[in-house]
Structure formats: structure tokens, C-alpha cells
Design an enzyme around this catalytic site. Structure first.
Site, PDB file in Angstrom:
ATOM      1  N   LYS A  60     -13.253  24.199 -36.491  1.00  0.00           N
ATOM      2  CA  LYS A  60     -12.173  25.301 -36.007  1.00  0.00           C
ATOM      3  C   LYS A  60     -11.462  25.873 -37.259  1.00  0.00           C
ATOM      4  CE  LYS A  60     -10.415  24.992 -31.649  1.00  0.00           C
ATOM      5  NZ  LYS A  60      -9.491  24.627 -30.710  1.00  0.00           N
ATOM      6  N   THR A 147       2.928  24.760 -22.420  1.00  0.00           N
ATOM      7  CA  THR A 147       3.698  24.612 -21.060  1.00  0.00           C
ATOM      8  C   THR A 147       3.675  23.164 -20.402  1.00  0.00           C
ATOM      9  OG1 THR A 147       2.541  26.928 -20.538  1.00  0.00           O
ATOM     10  CG2 THR A 147       3.359  25.755 -18.446  1.00  0.00           C
ATOM     11  N   GLU A 177       5.936  30.639 -24.131  1.00  0.00           N
ATOM     12  CA  GLU A 177       5.396  31.596 -24.514  1.00  0.00           C
ATOM     13  C   GLU A 177       4.837  32.381 -23.183  1.00  0.00           C
ATOM     14  OE1 GLU A 177       1.845  32.230 -24.108  1.00  0.00           O
ATOM     15  OE2 GLU A 177       1.694  30.144 -23.087  1.00  0.00           O
ATOM     16  N   ASN A 243       5.020  31.805 -14.106  1.00  0.00           N
ATOM     17  CA  ASN A 243       3.452  31.430 -13.534  1.00  0.00           C
ATOM     18  C   ASN A 243       3.541  31.329 -12.161  1.00  0.00           C
ATOM     19  OD1 ASN A 243       2.521  32.143 -16.145  1.00  0.00           O
ATOM     20  ND2 ASN A 243       1.735  30.269 -16.646  1.00  0.00           N
ATOM     21  N   PHE A 284      -0.185  43.026 -10.745  1.00  0.00           N
ATOM     22  CA  PHE A 284      -0.623  41.592 -10.109  1.00  0.00           C
ATOM     23  C   PHE A 284      -0.687  41.712  -8.460  1.00  0.00           C
ATOM     24  CE2 PHE A 284      -1.154  38.009 -13.049  1.00  0.00           C
ATOM     25  CZ  PHE A 284      -1.119  38.702 -14.121  1.00  0.00           C
ATOM     26  N   CYS A 295      -4.236  28.527 -17.257  1.00  0.00           N
ATOM     27  CA  CYS A 295      -2.930  28.355 -16.875  1.00  0.00           C
ATOM     28  C   CYS A 295      -2.556  28.652 -15.554  1.00  0.00           C
ATOM     29  CB  CYS A 295      -2.044  29.754 -17.614  1.00  0.00           C
ATOM     30  SG  CYS A 295      -2.583  29.749 -19.551  1.00  0.00           S
ATOM     31  N   ARG A 372     -12.280  28.882 -18.410  1.00  0.00           N
ATOM     32  CA  ARG A 372     -11.971  27.682 -17.889  1.00  0.00           C
ATOM     33  C   ARG A 372     -11.401  28.084 -16.401  1.00  0.00           C
ATOM     34  NH1 ARG A 372      -7.750  26.275 -22.595  1.00  0.00           N
ATOM     35  NH2 ARG A 372      -7.865  28.402 -22.796  1.00  0.00           N
TER      36      ARG A 372
HETATM   37  C1  UGA Z   1      -1.167  33.747 -17.491  1.00  0.00           C
HETATM   38  C2  UGA Z   1       0.234  34.680 -17.376  1.00  0.00           C
HETATM   39  O1  UGA Z   1       0.046  35.958 -16.943  1.00  0.00           O
HETATM   40  C3  UGA Z   1       0.925  34.621 -18.718  1.00  0.00           C
HETATM   41  O2  UGA Z   1       2.286  35.440 -18.825  1.00  0.00           O
HETATM   42  C4  UGA Z   1       0.950  33.182 -19.475  1.00  0.00           C
HETATM   43  O3  UGA Z   1       1.695  33.323 -20.700  1.00  0.00           O
HETATM   44  C5  UGA Z   1      -0.463  32.533 -19.507  1.00  0.00           C
HETATM   45  O4  UGA Z   1      -0.976  32.513 -18.163  1.00  0.00           O
HETATM   46  C6  UGA Z   1       0.047  31.024 -20.040  1.00  0.00           C
HETATM   47  O5  UGA Z   1       0.539  30.438 -19.130  1.00  0.00           O
HETATM   48  O6  UGA Z   1      -0.288  30.942 -21.003  1.00  0.00           O
HETATM   49  P1  UGA Z   1      -3.736  34.621 -18.211  1.00  0.00           P
HETATM   50  O7  UGA Z   1      -4.054  33.263 -17.774  1.00  0.00           O
HETATM   51  O8  UGA Z   1      -3.821  34.987 -19.444  1.00  0.00           O
HETATM   52  O9  UGA Z   1      -1.990  34.561 -18.450  1.00  0.00           O
HETATM   53  O10 UGA Z   1      -4.224  35.562 -17.159  1.00  0.00           O
HETATM   54  P2  UGA Z   1      -3.526  36.546 -16.267  1.00  0.00           P
HETATM   55  O11 UGA Z   1      -3.639  37.975 -16.645  1.00  0.00           O
HETATM   56  O12 UGA Z   1      -2.225  36.123 -15.582  1.00  0.00           O
HETATM   57  O13 UGA Z   1      -4.542  36.268 -15.175  1.00  0.00           O
HETATM   58  C7  UGA Z   1      -4.740  35.292 -14.137  1.00  0.00           C
HETATM   59  C8  UGA Z   1      -5.925  35.180 -13.251  1.00  0.00           C
HETATM   60  O14 UGA Z   1      -5.224  36.129 -12.129  1.00  0.00           O
HETATM   61  C9  UGA Z   1      -7.075  36.023 -13.698  1.00  0.00           C
HETATM   62  O15 UGA Z   1      -8.115  35.091 -13.197  1.00  0.00           O
HETATM   63  C10 UGA Z   1      -7.078  37.305 -12.892  1.00  0.00           C
HETATM   64  O16 UGA Z   1      -8.204  37.918 -12.631  1.00  0.00           O
HETATM   65  C11 UGA Z   1      -6.157  37.139 -11.687  1.00  0.00           C
HETATM   66  N1  UGA Z   1      -5.557  38.147 -11.255  1.00  0.00           N
HETATM   67  C12 UGA Z   1      -4.498  38.894 -11.808  1.00  0.00           C
HETATM   68  C13 UGA Z   1      -5.705  38.527 -10.014  1.00  0.00           C
HETATM   69  O17 UGA Z   1      -6.688  38.044  -9.326  1.00  0.00           O
HETATM   70  N2  UGA Z   1      -4.818  39.900  -9.566  1.00  0.00           N
HETATM   71  C14 UGA Z   1      -4.093  40.317 -10.227  1.00  0.00           C
HETATM   72  O18 UGA Z   1      -3.534  41.289  -9.541  1.00  0.00           O
HETATM   73  C15 UGA Z   1      -3.910  40.061 -11.439  1.00  0.00           C
END
Ligand code: UGA
Length: 475
Positions: A60, A147, A177, A243, A284, A295, A372
Site C-alpha cells: 500500500k 471510531t 472524524e 452514527n 438519510f 461503519c 465491506r
Molecule cells: C458513515 C457516516 O455517514 C459518516 O459520517 C461516518 O464518518 C462514517 O460512517 C464513519 O463512521 O467513518 P459511510 O459508512 O461512508 O459513512 O456511509 P453512509 O453514507 O453513512 O451510508 C451508510 C449506508 O447507509 C449505505 O449502505 C447507504 O446505502 C445506506 N443509506 C444511507 C440508506 O440506506 N439510506 C439513506 O437514506 C442513507
């Protein structure tokens, strides 16, 4: 645009501190160059800091030093190349060099779900902090970004005390973050808040200096980035609470989808209508296959496990329901598939033997290559296990998906995946899928039947093109 780093101008509330290295602004390191650490390292170089990224994975590090981003994250490639060329950024597997370089060391390693339990596995945090501490030769600040369960920062402080040679006065802080994959560059350069958990004025001042590039960029764009300075426990909790809230919001709307399915309502219209209330908000609230990724699922489980240890398990019992609602969405796709294909469900669920099913999407959401805990890939595997011949296509996630679930057939394009399919399941809302032409695809399939696992298709358009359409929580 490269953002020059202006001279540090401390606010009256935060005392100016000089970086122990003697550099005019703190030199920063990021330990762990996964989605989090690589993005932060590259973006902090873009903000004008001198940055060193550390990882134990030599492949990496070699890739990053060669200007190749090991993950798919929009915008990151260009920033990596530019900042390597500018000489502000480099990557290393040498912990002694990392220790020597940094004034502020950010711990960005993974904290996955513990094998055989719900709690977080802190072994990478322990390994990185221990080896860093053993190599420090002067004062510096170790800042946790991973986290973690509340209480970890105190434990890290003890680890540092145990492993730091002599009385160097190394301090610890926590700064969670909030970046989202797919938007990570903007989330780092333009965060909607910065949270720091600190115990001393020196740590506060050093962390302020290490974030000043973010505040200065905001000022040039006429924005403000709120700064919350708090204690260790609150800083750690802010992350998991955020989260947990997001996961709850998604499961709330998916619970409404279940009620819509039972009553004939349409959850997409329901979400729109409640989302106009500013107290609720429309983000959301996208019902569908539910949340996945590295996450939200593991964070709500680790949060429950930690609350249980602290004797506050009851307070988070609802998160168990949030998890269950989320996982039920995956079996809902199988029910819809069985319904469309006329397959009866036995005690072990439906039997799809003899059918060919196209799965569009493998990543946990669009604009990433991350599979994941991806609901799409989990459903593809369930369909295959139930006897279907599953052909998967994902614009970026195929390599990772193949490594995670090698028994599926992976295709190189939408057309290849859907050709001869009895059923098409759209399980990640990539723009390519949303904009696909249902008339053209209809010519390739064996049966015009589609499950829209993300409610991302124009149902009227697909129906007009002769498709039998099933969405999630829609009549
Ligand atoms: C999430 C948080 O949104 C971030 O703020 C946080 O920093 C991150 O985890 C982390 O802990 O590092 P992420 O895992 O990149 O970010 O993804 P999200 O955009 O939150 O989406 C998570 C899941 O929820 C996805 O599978 C998405 O498809 C789903 N989702 C999201 C829905 O099913 N419906 C929605 O309305 C929004």
C-alpha cells in the site's frame, strides 16, 4: 488549487503553541492508510501541512508513493499526485521515521467488529500506539481518529505512559472524524464540525494549529467550521452517537417501508412528505436495502456492547431493533424475487434453482469500491445459496467483491450481467444503473422482471418498457 497555509493566528481563547519539531506549523502523521488515513494524509498535504502517512502494509505504501490511490474515492488521485510532486507528502513503513517526523500523530487504524462478539477489536489501535510510543524521542501529541468504545482514549493515555521512554511529556487527545466514503475529500477539507477531546491547553493549542488549515480554507470561502472542545469521553461518544442516529434514521424509514408493504402505502412519498418538516429533514430517509459498510453496522453493535459493559445497556436496546430492521431488508429482496419468479418459500426460504439472476451493484453504496458488509453483495450471495445462477456487475467494486465472495460470476458490464437473466436486481444506486435504458435492457433479458432494492429507478419508465417492477416499501 493549492491552499497556502497562512501564519498561525491564535484565537484569543486558544493559546498559541510551538510545534516541538521547531517547524513553523505542526508536522502531521497519519498511522493507517486505509480509507480514513489515506484520505486525511492527502487532504492535509493539500491544506499545506507537511505530512507523512504510515502503514505496516508495504504494498500500500509503495502504491501511494508511486501516486496510486489504493481505494476508489472521487478526487483523491489528483490530490495525491499534486502533493507528492509538491514534496509535502510521503508515505513510509518506518515507525521510527514516523515518530521522528511528527508533532501531531493521528491514529487512523481500523476498529473492526471483534470476531465472535459485538464489541470493537482494538488490537490495531494498541499495536500502532505502542510501536509509535516506543519510538518517540521528543514531546508530541497522539490523536485518536479511529471510531472506538468510550474509555479508549484513557487507555491509550496509559499505553503511552507505559511505552514512552523517559519523561517526554507526550500527550493524548481524541478527534473523531465524520467523513463519508464517496464524499471523503470534501468532508475532510470542508467538515461540518471539528470535535476535539483534550485534557490540557497545550493539546488544545496543538490540535487547533493542526486544524488551522481547515479553518482558514473556510474563512476564504466565507464559511465557518464550528469547533467543539470537550473531554475525552464526550469526544469518543459524539462519533458513535452520530452514527447511531444516522442508522436509526435509516431503519426508521425502513420500518415505515415494512408498514407500507403491509398496508399498500408508498414509503418514497411518505419520506418526501415527512422530510419537508425541518425538524425531521429529508436526508438519510432513503428506504431500500438498508445500511452497510465498515461503519454503521459495526458501530451500533460496538456501542451496544460498550453500553452493556458500563451498565447502561438498556439505554441502547433500541439499536438492536435498528439492526434487525436493517437485516430484514435483505430477506425482503429475496421475497420480492420469489414473488416475481413465482417461487414458493419453504422453511429454508425460496428455492431459485434453474434461474439466472443479474445483480447490479456490489458495493455498500455508490461512488466507492468498498464491499465491506455491503447489503448488495450479501443479497447476491443469498440468491446464489438459494440456487440461482447469479451474475454480478459493479462499476468499481468487482475486484473487492470477487475477493470477498469468489463463488459468484462477475461480469464486465451491465449488458453482460443482464443477458439471459430471468430477473434483474438493482442493489446499489450507481448512476449507471439509475440512467440505464429499460427498453434496451429489455431486449437482452430472458424475463422483464426487476427488483429495485434502492428505489432508484423510474418505475413508470420501466413499467412502460414492459418490466414487472417491485420496489422496497412501494405498492
Ligand atoms: C458513515 C457516516 O455517514 C459518516 O459520517 C461516518 O464518518 C462514517 O460512517 C464513519 O463512521 O467513518 P459511510 O459508512 O461512508 O459513512 O456511509 P453512509 O453514507 O453513512 O451510508 C451508510 C449506508 O447507509 C449505505 O449502505 C447507504 O446505502 C445506506 N443509506 C444511507 C440508506 O440506506 N439510506 C439513506 O437514506 C442513507
Amino acid at each position: 488549487m493549492t491552499i497556502p497555509y497562512p501564519a498561525i493566528q491564535p484565537t484569543p481563547a486558544i493559546a498559541a503553541v510551538s510545534p516541538p519539531s521547531g517547524a513553523p506549523r505542526p508536522r502531521v502523521t497519519f498511522l493507517g492508510t486505509g480509507y480514513l488515513g489515506a484520505t486525511y494524509a492527502i487532504c492535509y498535504a493539500e491544506l499545506g501541512y507537511e505530512v507523512l502517512g504510515f502503514d505496516v502494509d508495504a504494498d500500500k505504501i509503495a502504491m501511494l508513493n508511486a501516486g496510486q490511490v489504493p481505494i476508489h474515492e472521487p478526487g483523491l488521485d489528483e490530490l495525491l499526485k499534486r502533493n507528492l510532486a509538491a514534496g509535502r507528502l510521503r508515505f513510509s513503513t518506518d515507525i521510527a521515521e514516523t515518530a521522528e517526523f511528527g508533532d501531531v500523530h493521528f491514529i487512523c487504524v481500523g476498529t473492526p467488529q471483534r470476531a465472535g462478539g459485538m464489541g470493537a477489536d482494538l488490537s490495531y489501535v494498541e499495536a500502532s500506539v505502542t510501536s509509535l510510543a516506543q519510538h518517540l524521542t521528543r514531546k508530541s501529541l497522539i490523536v485518536g481518529k479511529s471510531t472506538v468504545p468510550v474509555g479508549t482514549a484513557e487507555w491509550v493515555e496509559q499505553l503511552v505512559g507505559k511505552h514512552t521512554p523517559g519523561d517526554l511529556g507526550v500527550e493524548v487527545a481524541w478527534s473523531p472524524e465524520f467523513l463519508q466514503e464517496g464524499f471523503a475529500v470534501d468532508d475532510v477539507l470542508r467538515p461540518n464540525r471539528i470535535v476535539v477531546g483534550v485534557k490540557s491547553e497545550w493539546a488544545n493549542g496543538m490540535l487547533y494549529a493542526a486544524h488551522k488549515g481547515v479553518f482558514d480554507l473556510a474563512a476564504t470561502e466565507d464559511r465557518e467550521v464550528p469547533l467543539v472542545v470537550t473531554d475525552f469521553a464526550t469526544a469518543e461518544l459524539v462519533k458513535v452517537a452520530a452514527n447511531a442516529f444516522l442508522a436509526t434514521k435509516i431503519s426508521f424509514i425502513n420500518a415505515m417501508a415494512e408498514v407500507c408493504e403491509a398496508s399498500g402505502g408508498d414509503v418514497t412519498q411518505l419520506a418526501r412528505a415527512i422530510g419537508y418538516d425541518p425538524r425531521i429533514g429529508n436526508r438519510f430517509l432513503q428506504a431500500g436495502l438498508g445500511f452497510g459498510g465498515a461503519c454503521l453496522p459495526k458501530d451500533i453493535r460496538a456501542f451496544q456492547a460498550r453500553a452493556q459493559e458500563l451498565g447502561a445497556g438498556e439505554a441502547l436496546r433500541f439499536l438492536h431493533e435498528v439492526d434487525l430492521i436493517n437485516l430484514r431488508r435483505r430477506t425482503r429482496v429475496l421475497q420480492l424475487a420469489a414473488d416475481l419468479l413465482g417461487r414458493r418459500s419453504g422453511p429454508a426460504g425460496p428455492d431459485f434453482s434453474g434461474t439466472r439472476i443479474a445483480v447490479l451493484g456490489a458495493t455498500f453504496k455508490p461512488n466507492t469500491d468498498d464491499v465491506r458488509d455491503a447489503p448488495a453483495l450479501a443479497v447476491a450471495a443469498l440468491l446464489q445459496k438459494a440456487g440461482a445462477d447469479v451474475h454480478v456487475y459493479d462499476p468499481q467494486g468487482t475486484e473487492n467483491a470477487r475477493r470477498a465472495v469468489p463463488e459468484l460470476t462477475y461480469e464486465s458490464g451491465i449488458n453482460e450481467a443482464v443477458t439471459g437473466a430471468d430477473l434483474v436486481c438493482v442493489l446499489t444506486e450507481w448512476a449507471d444503473f439509475r440512467n440505464a435504458d429499460p427498453v434496451a435492457l429489455g431486449e437482452l433479458v430472458a424475463g422483464r422482471k426487476v427488483v429495485d432494492g434502492r428505489n432508484c429507478l423510474d418505475s413508470a419508465l420501466w413499467t412502460q418498457a414492459g418490466w414487472e417492477y417491485r420496489g422496497m416499501g412501494r405498492p
